[in-house]
Motif scaffolding. Structure first.
Motif, PDB file in Angstrom:
ATOM      1  N   SER A 107       0.999  -1.003   0.166  1.00 61.49           N
ATOM      2  CA  SER A 107      -0.002   0.001  -0.496  1.00 61.49           C
ATOM      3  C   SER A 107       0.593   1.554  -0.237  1.00 61.49           C
ATOM      4  O   SER A 107       2.157   1.119   0.872  1.00 61.49           O
ATOM      5  CB  SER A 107      -1.008   0.419   0.778  1.00 61.49           C
ATOM      6  OG  SER A 107      -0.230  -0.067   2.608  1.00 61.49           O
ATOM      7  N   ASP A 108       0.208   2.434  -0.181  1.00 58.86           N
ATOM      8  CA  ASP A 108       1.016   3.693  -0.886  1.00 58.86           C
ATOM      9  C   ASP A 108       1.379   3.981   0.756  1.00 58.86           C
ATOM     10  O   ASP A 108       2.237   4.951   0.651  1.00 58.86           O
ATOM     11  CB  ASP A 108       0.010   4.631  -1.590  1.00 58.86           C
ATOM     12  CG  ASP A 108       0.324   4.127  -3.112  1.00 58.86           C
ATOM     13  OD1 ASP A 108       1.013   3.448  -3.372  1.00 58.86           O
ATOM     14  OD2 ASP A 108      -0.516   4.867  -3.459  1.00 58.86           O
ATOM     15  N   ASP A 109       0.807   3.894   1.572  1.00 60.06           N
ATOM     16  CA  ASP A 109       0.909   4.335   3.324  1.00 60.06           C
ATOM     17  C   ASP A 109       2.201   3.467   4.033  1.00 60.06           C
ATOM     18  O   ASP A 109       2.154   3.530   4.685  1.00 60.06           O
ATOM     19  CB  ASP A 109       0.271   4.198   3.949  1.00 60.06           C
ATOM     20  CG  ASP A 109      -0.940   3.923   4.900  1.00 60.06           C
ATOM     21  OD1 ASP A 109      -0.936   2.901   3.364  1.00 60.06           O
ATOM     22  OD2 ASP A 109      -1.792   3.386   4.875  1.00 60.06           O
ATOM     23  N   HIS A 110       2.413   1.965   3.360  1.00 56.60           N
ATOM     24  CA  HIS A 110       2.932   1.793   3.801  1.00 56.60           C
ATOM     25  C   HIS A 110       4.815   1.521   3.971  1.00 56.60           C
ATOM     26  O   HIS A 110       5.452   2.534   3.278  1.00 56.60           O
ATOM     27  CB  HIS A 110       3.607   0.063   3.059  1.00 56.60           C
ATOM     28  CG  HIS A 110       3.737  -1.486   3.945  1.00 56.60           C
ATOM     29  ND1 HIS A 110       5.166  -1.530   4.164  1.00 56.60           N
ATOM     30  CD2 HIS A 110       2.328  -2.703   4.581  1.00 56.60           C
ATOM     31  CE1 HIS A 110       5.370  -2.366   5.200  1.00 56.60           C
ATOM     32  NE2 HIS A 110       4.407  -3.196   5.298  1.00 56.60           N
ATOM     33  N   ALA A 111       4.766   1.760   5.403  1.00 60.67           N
ATOM     34  CA  ALA A 111       6.833   2.292   5.708  1.00 60.67           C
ATOM     35  C   ALA A 111       7.542   2.024   4.567  1.00 60.67           C
ATOM     36  O   ALA A 111       8.391   2.647   3.902  1.00 60.67           O
ATOM     37  CB  ALA A 111       7.336   1.971   6.808  1.00 60.67           C
ATOM     38  N   LEU A 114       7.566   3.696   1.738  1.00 62.22           N
ATOM     39  CA  LEU A 114       8.088   4.430   1.168  1.00 62.22           C
ATOM     40  C   LEU A 114       9.689   4.418   1.102  1.00 62.22           C
ATOM     41  O   LEU A 114       9.874   5.162   0.474  1.00 62.22           O
ATOM     42  CB  LEU A 114       7.197   5.019   2.107  1.00 62.22           C
ATOM     43  CG  LEU A 114       6.020   5.155   2.133  1.00 62.22           C
ATOM     44  CD1 LEU A 114       4.827   5.783   3.744  1.00 62.22           C
ATOM     45  CD2 LEU A 114       5.245   6.372   1.255  1.00 62.22           C
ATOM     46  N   ARG A 136       7.869  10.823   5.354  1.00 58.01           N
ATOM     47  CA  ARG A 136       6.385   9.721   5.458  1.00 58.01           C
ATOM     48  C   ARG A 136       6.854   7.766   5.685  1.00 58.01           C
ATOM     49  O   ARG A 136       5.781   7.567   6.833  1.00 58.01           O
ATOM     50  CB  ARG A 136       5.494   9.928   4.372  1.00 58.01           C
ATOM     51  CG  ARG A 136       5.397  11.035   3.056  1.00 58.01           C
ATOM     52  CD  ARG A 136       5.166  11.017   1.945  1.00 58.01           C
ATOM     53  NE  ARG A 136       3.894  10.802   1.731  1.00 58.01           N
ATOM     54  CZ  ARG A 136       3.566   9.724   0.401  1.00 58.01           C
ATOM     55  NH1 ARG A 136       4.684  10.596  -0.370  1.00 58.01           N
ATOM     56  NH2 ARG A 136       2.999   8.581   0.456  1.00 58.01           N
ATOM     57  N   GLY A 137       7.631   7.322   5.171  1.00 56.07           N
ATOM     58  CA  GLY A 137       7.718   6.467   5.769  1.00 56.07           C
ATOM     59  C   GLY A 137       7.845   5.921   7.671  1.00 56.07           C
ATOM     60  O   GLY A 137       7.648   5.385   8.153  1.00 56.07           O
ATOM     61  N   GLN A 139       6.951   8.218   9.792  1.00 57.44           N
ATOM     62  CA  GLN A 139       5.771   8.275  10.169  1.00 57.44           C
ATOM     63  C   GLN A 139       5.069   7.694  10.110  1.00 57.44           C
ATOM     64  O   GLN A 139       3.847   6.996  11.054  1.00 57.44           O
ATOM     65  CB  GLN A 139       4.741   9.857   9.625  1.00 57.44           C
ATOM     66  CG  GLN A 139       5.589  11.120   9.855  1.00 57.44           C
ATOM     67  CD  GLN A 139       4.873  12.191   8.627  1.00 57.44           C
ATOM     68  OE1 GLN A 139       4.037  11.890   7.580  1.00 57.44           O
ATOM     69  NE2 GLN A 139       5.538  13.376   8.648  1.00 57.44           N
ATOM     70  N   SER A 140       4.519   6.592   9.411  1.00 60.36           N
ATOM     71  CA  SER A 140       3.765   5.474   9.025  1.00 60.36           C
ATOM     72  C   SER A 140       4.944   4.046   9.724  1.00 60.36           C
ATOM     73  O   SER A 140       3.627   3.177  10.009  1.00 60.36           O
ATOM     74  CB  SER A 140       3.439   5.008   7.442  1.00 60.36           C
ATOM     75  OG  SER A 140       3.063   5.989   6.615  1.00 60.36           O
ATOM     76  N   ASN A 141       6.416   3.785   9.780  1.00 61.06           N
ATOM     77  CA  ASN A 141       5.865   3.277  10.725  1.00 61.06           C
ATOM     78  C   ASN A 141       6.477   3.571  12.276  1.00 61.06           C
ATOM     79  O   ASN A 141       7.492   3.711  12.923  1.00 61.06           O
ATOM     80  CB  ASN A 141       7.688   2.928  10.380  1.00 61.06           C
ATOM     81  CG  ASN A 141       8.580   1.933  11.014  1.00 61.06           C
ATOM     82  OD1 ASN A 141       8.222   0.803  11.018  1.00 61.06           O
ATOM     83  ND2 ASN A 141       9.764   1.898  11.069  1.00 61.06           N
ATOM     84  N   ASN A 148      13.490   3.180  11.700  1.00 58.70           N
ATOM     85  CA  ASN A 148      13.551   4.421  12.019  1.00 58.70           C
ATOM     86  C   ASN A 148      15.057   5.394  12.634  1.00 58.70           C
ATOM     87  O   ASN A 148      14.804   6.779  11.454  1.00 58.70           O
ATOM     88  CB  ASN A 148      12.023   4.927  12.820  1.00 58.70           C
ATOM     89  CG  ASN A 148      11.250   4.717  11.696  1.00 58.70           C
ATOM     90  OD1 ASN A 148      11.321   4.674  10.845  1.00 58.70           O
ATOM     91  ND2 ASN A 148      10.438   4.931  13.521  1.00 58.70           N
TER      92      ASN A 148
END
Length: 210
Positions: A107-111, A114, A136-137, A139-141, A148
């Motif tokens: 998915s586009d929001d998967h860390a 990204l 963005r990665g 923030q998603s992870n 991170n």
């Protein structure tokens, strides 16, 4: 595996993890190998072995262990990311991008997707775009905090490189020498290798051992 074999595997694997925390790489590797002799179908153990190898600088052995993990579990996304990162930091960017390609289906929001996009743009010197993907990665992870931390190091390194390039451009008064396309390509590959080399780290595996 029967109950006794499973117990032996779990005991050996837990001891390997304990030894790994003491930074005794050779002993940990021996124990991970013992665990795999008991249960050669454990993708996670191969991934842990790969991470241990890289702490000692054994790049080929680490890559082979990651490959074994992915043969057993093609959907082991973290192992795939780590294998690609190993290749990226070995200045094999094209191979890394090929290894990472299945992660682009996430998915586009998967860390991990990204982060892969960030490295892809970093390899093309699209630093501003890369920074956006990395941030963005992060923030998603929420599942792998050590990852991170390392991506934040990447961000700091990119910003430092940008500052250096800006300073060089400001201070440069010498005419740009003429170079051939082949020399330009070699120069770019060298820059990618230099900027990427520091990235590899021993990420701790998260989730259940299997």
């Amino acid at each position: 595996m029967n109950t006794t074999t499973t117990a032996n595997f779990d005991e050996t694997l837990q001891e390997a993890l304990r030894v790994s925390q003491t930074n005794d790489g050779p002993a940990a590797i021996a124990l991970f190998q013992q665990a795999l002799a008991i249960n050669p179908q454990s993708a996670t153990t191969y991934s842990l072995l790969a991470a241990e190898y890289i702490t000692l600088g054994y790049v080929a052995e680490s890559e082979a262990a990651y490959a074994n993990a992915l043969m057993l579990a093609p959907e082991f996304h973290l192992a795939r990311f780590q294998m690609g990162l190993l290749q990226f930091t070995s200045a094999r960017v094209a191979i890394a991008l090929l290894t990472w390609q299945p992660l682009l289906a996430l998915s586009d929001d998967h860390a991990l997707k990204l982060f892969v996009m960030g490295f892809a743009h970093m390899a093309q010197d699209d630093f501003e775009v890369a920074l956006g993907y990395f941030e963005r990665g992060i923030q998603s992870n929420i599942d792998i905090p050590p990852l991170n931390t390392d991506i934040q190091r990447v961000i700091r390194e990119i910003k430092s490189l940008q500052e250096k390039l800006a300073l060089d451009a400001t201070n440069s008064t010498e005419p740009t020498p003429t170079i051939t396309p082949a020399e330009e390509e070699n120069k770019h590959e060298s820059e990618v290798e230099t900027s990427a080399h520091f990235l590899l780290n021993n990420y701790q595996q998260q989730g259940p051992l299997h």
